[in-house]
Design an enzyme around this catalytic site. Structure first.
Site, short mmCIF file in Angstrom:
data_model
loop_
_atom_site.label_atom_id
_atom_site.label_comp_id
_atom_site.label_asym_id
_atom_site.label_seq_id
_atom_site.Cartn_x
_atom_site.Cartn_y
_atom_site.Cartn_z
N GLU A 1 13.92 89.53 16.29
CA GLU A 1 13.46 89.21 14.94
C GLU A 1 14.50 89.51 13.85
O GLU A 1 14.68 88.67 12.93
CB GLU A 1 12.15 89.94 14.63
CG GLU A 1 10.91 89.30 15.22
CD GLU A 1 10.61 89.79 16.64
OE1 GLU A 1 9.51 89.55 17.13
OE2 GLU A 1 11.51 90.41 17.25
N GLU B 1 6.04 91.28 22.54
CA GLU B 1 4.91 91.96 21.92
C GLU B 1 3.61 91.67 22.65
O GLU B 1 2.72 92.53 22.72
CB GLU B 1 4.83 91.57 20.45
CG GLU B 1 6.01 92.14 19.66
CD GLU B 1 6.13 91.59 18.26
OE1 GLU B 1 6.26 92.40 17.32
OE2 GLU B 1 6.10 90.35 18.09
#
Length: 254
Positions: free
Chosen positions: A128, A108
């Protein structure tokens, strides 16, 4: 400045290094505060025109420090998000130099950058869901805006690792280098950006970033608001004069 975030300025480029190699540069609260502090300082400096973001010890960033997360040491800054960066990227261009892992929040961080240079041994992924979490620092939101929908879904939903060469194929990575060469290549790229007129570079980045939400009807009017000061700047006159006189321009950022 935190020892967990290092900064070095040379030739108009600030290299920001996450310095937690013992933790694969996982981001904790100290890293988030350190990155935010560096950007606060660098954005106001007249001798910095571009950034390179990298990690120490052969790894870019393995994401959020899960041990810190469990203890309440959250890697977020109010108004800036994860790592003090993802929700408020700098106005000046930023290049990610990726070696090793760019996973979860590390991926990210790369998505929050404007350009990505990666070693052929670099690995990207959004694991995640395998940890009961969501890629909420830009992974789920930014990824489908950068690459085709179905490929973004595969990356985000499987949690699998993907090599830099594959992400180069789908347009997410600008350049793939031999191992150990991502930072030099990123520095060369950032240096070429930093050699250009700073007002023009900043306005160009702003138009590209903000125009994603503009309608066709408002596009040129919105753009005009941003670029008009550039065309009336001393640097615009200097660029034309340097071209006519066949010499290198001397930018003032004015």
């Amino acid at each position: 400045m935190s020892d967990e975030v290092l900064v070095d300025v040379d030739g108009g480029v600030a290299v920001i290094t996450i310095n937690r190699p013992q933790a694969r540069n996982a981001v904790n609260g100290a890293v988030a505060r350190g990155v935010a502090a560096v950007l606060d300082e660098m954005e106001g400096r007249g001798d910095v025109f571009a950034y390179v973001l990298t990690g120490a010890g052969g790894t870019f960033c393995a994401g959020m420090d899960l041990k810190g997360f469990l203890s309440g040491d959250l890697p977020y800054i109010e108004g800036r998000g994860f790592a003090g960066l993802v929700e408020a990227p700098p106005k000046k261009p930023i290049v990610a130099a990726v070696e090793g892992y760019a996973l979860a929040g590390g991926f990210e961080l790369a998505l929050a950058c404007d350009l990505v240079v990666a070693s052929e041994q670099a690995v990207f992924g959004l694991p995640e869901p395998r940890r009961g979490l969501v890629a909420a620092a830009g992974g789920a939101a930014r990824l489908p805006r950068r690459i085709p929908y179905h490929i973004a879904m595969e990356i985000a939903l499987t949690g699998d690792h993907f090599p830099a060469t594959r992400l180069r194929e789908v347009g997410l990575v600008n350049h793939v280098t031999p191992p150990g060469e991502a930072l030099p290549r990123a520095l060369e790229l950032a240096g070429r950006i930093a050699a250009n007129a700073p007002l023009a570079v900043a306005a160009t980045k702003r138009v590209i970033v903000e125009s994603a939400d503009w309608s066709r009807e408002e596009m040129f009017a919105r753009q005009q608001e941003i670029i008009t000061p550039v065309f009336g700047s001393q640097d615009a006159m200097e660029g034309a004069a340097a071209f006519a006189e066949k010499r290198a321009p001397r930018w003032k950022g004015e």
